[in-house]
Enzyme design. Structure first.
Site, PDB file in Angstrom:
ATOM      1  N   GLU A  38     112.889  64.559 -17.520  1.00 61.26           N
ATOM      2  CA  GLU A  38     112.738  63.547 -18.562  1.00 61.26           C
ATOM      3  C   GLU A  38     111.390  63.767 -19.237  1.00 61.26           C
ATOM      4  OE1 GLU A  38     114.081  58.889 -19.126  1.00 61.26           O
ATOM      5  OE2 GLU A  38     113.846  59.721 -17.126  1.00 61.26           O
ATOM      6  N   GLY A 102     104.408  50.173 -10.547  1.00 59.49           N
ATOM      7  CA  GLY A 102     104.482  50.880 -11.815  1.00 59.49           C
ATOM      8  C   GLY A 102     103.167  50.851 -12.565  1.00 59.49           C
ATOM      9  N   TYR A 123     105.382  45.684 -13.149  1.00 57.59           N
ATOM     10  CA  TYR A 123     106.301  46.354 -14.062  1.00 57.59           C
ATOM     11  C   TYR A 123     106.860  47.632 -13.430  1.00 57.59           C
ATOM     12  CZ  TYR A 123     103.273  43.644 -17.222  1.00 57.59           C
ATOM     13  OH  TYR A 123     102.524  42.666 -17.824  1.00 57.59           O
ATOM     14  N   ASP A 126     109.037  52.559 -17.584  1.00 58.39           N
ATOM     15  CA  ASP A 126     109.964  53.676 -17.742  1.00 58.39           C
ATOM     16  C   ASP A 126     109.688  54.523 -18.973  1.00 58.39           C
ATOM     17  OD1 ASP A 126     112.757  54.701 -16.651  1.00 58.39           O
ATOM     18  OD2 ASP A 126     112.881  54.687 -18.836  1.00 58.39           O
ATOM     19  N   ASN A 173     114.946  50.436 -20.968  1.00 57.11           N
ATOM     20  CA  ASN A 173     114.743  51.845 -20.624  1.00 57.11           C
ATOM     21  C   ASN A 173     113.994  52.599 -21.713  1.00 57.11           C
ATOM     22  OD1 ASN A 173     115.272  54.693 -20.083  1.00 57.11           O
ATOM     23  ND2 ASN A 173     116.778  54.005 -18.592  1.00 57.11           N
ATOM     24  N   ASP A 224     119.780  55.754 -22.028  1.00 62.60           N
ATOM     25  CA  ASP A 224     118.505  56.116 -21.415  1.00 62.60           C
ATOM     26  C   ASP A 224     117.432  56.204 -22.503  1.00 62.60           C
ATOM     27  OD1 ASP A 224     116.513  57.715 -19.690  1.00 62.60           O
ATOM     28  OD2 ASP A 224     118.191  57.458 -18.302  1.00 62.60           O
ATOM     29  N   SER A 225     116.621  57.238 -22.504  1.00 63.48           N
ATOM     30  CA  SER A 225     115.510  57.344 -23.443  1.00 63.48           C
ATOM     31  C   SER A 225     115.997  57.620 -24.871  1.00 63.48           C
ATOM     32  CB  SER A 225     114.561  58.451 -23.005  1.00 63.48           C
ATOM     33  OG  SER A 225     113.966  58.138 -21.765  1.00 63.48           O
TER      34      SER A 225
END
Length: 312
Positions: A38, A102, A123, A126, A173, A224-225
């Site tokens: 990613e 996170g 958090y 992501d 996300n 997702d991203s």
């Protein structure tokens, strides 16, 4: 996972079957012991950084020599999900989980640890995107259907204050900012939604008609991203589907891009799209759940890459 379930995951919903469809080409086979890939991000020299989530690694690919190396070992307890580069060359790494929770790690261009941002808030960070002032928005992947307590937050350019932008999400996300900086795109993985958030001058949503669901995705796994191009088109990864959807600036789907192995039920873990600066070359990540094979792919964007804060 059975072949039957793989075939079901690779099915294209009826509403998206008529979209213009491209098939990506494999650009680089990364390996089989990396963890899901990613966090694609090009630097000013044109080289490509990306992350491997489960192994806590950051990779750097020299685009001239095609030499791939491990740029930074963060350790298996740190999950680097996204990477963005500041205008001054510092690397900001969104880490979804670690022993300390996170956070966003700030690294020098050489990979030295410099600072930690947005730590201690609970958090699950992501993804992140810089605005034109040097502050950034990040997503909190927390939440479930029964308890949607994830969201999107903004960190000021001095990296001192965190304020909410959009709350009550089930696994926020991906996040991308329109070229004009007035619209924030957010993918809600756990609810299969694409959010469009109109932004005011204070970096939070405009009170009236500030946020809408631009698109509802179909399938067991969600989006997702995401990233944008210079004309505001949006590129969204569809996790466990081996494909990417492309939306115009109004949030209407206009194209899909397939990973070639998806028809065989392979390389379905698609996570991140990113355009190469100065080109229409769209780079994509994909991984295989069964064999752990990971690779980068390339396709064509609708418009050239967006000149983000990093290059301004």
């Amino acid at each position: 996972m059975t072949d039957h379930h793989k075939n079901l995951l690779a099915a294209i919903p009826p509403a998206e079957q008529a979209l213009e469809t491209l098939t990506a080409e494999r650009f680089l086979t990364v390996g089989t012991a990396n963890g899901d890939l990613e966090g694609l991000c090009f630097d000013r020299a044109g080289d490509l950084f990306f992350t491997a989530i489960q192994t806590g690694r950051i990779y750097k690919l020299d685009m001239k020599t095609m030499h791939l190396r491990v740029f930074k070992e963060l350790g298996g307890d740190v999950r680097p999900c996204a990477l963005k580069i500041h205008r001054d060359g510092r690397l900001f790494v969104a880490c979804a989980d670690s022993n300390e929770g996170g956070k966003v790690l700030v690294l020098s261009p050489e990979g030295e640890d410099l600072a930690t941002v947005a730590q201690g808030g609970g958090y699950i960070i992501d993804d992140l995107v810089f605005d034109s002032e040097g502050g950034f928005y990040f997503t909190d992947l927390a939440g479930s259907t029964a308890n949607p307590n994830g969201g999107v937050y903004y960190v000021d350019p001095m990296f001192e204050h965190v304020k909410p932008v959009l709350k009550g999400l089930n696994g926020a996300n991906g996040v991308a900012l329109s070229p004009a900086g007035d619209m924030l795109w957010v993918t809600e993985h756990g609810a299969n939604k694409l959010h469009a958030v109109k932004l005011g001058t204070d970096h939070v949503s405009i009170p009236f008609s500030s946020s809408s669901v631009a698109y509802y995705f179909c399938g067991w796994e969600g989006p997702d991203s995401c990233s944008v191009d210079s004309e505001g088109n949006l590129y969204v990864a569809l996790f466990r589907q081996g494909r990417y959807l492309v939306f115009n600036a109004m949030g209407v789907p206009v194209r899909q891009i397939l990973i070639p192995e998806r028809a065989e039920g392979r390389m379905l873990l698609t996570t991140h799209p990113m355009l190469r600066p100065g080109t229409r070359e769209l780079f994509l990540t994909a991984s295989d759940e069964a064999t752990h094979e990971t690779a980068l792919y390339v396709s064509e964007g609708l418009a050239p890459a967006y000149t983000s804060f990093q290059f301004q």
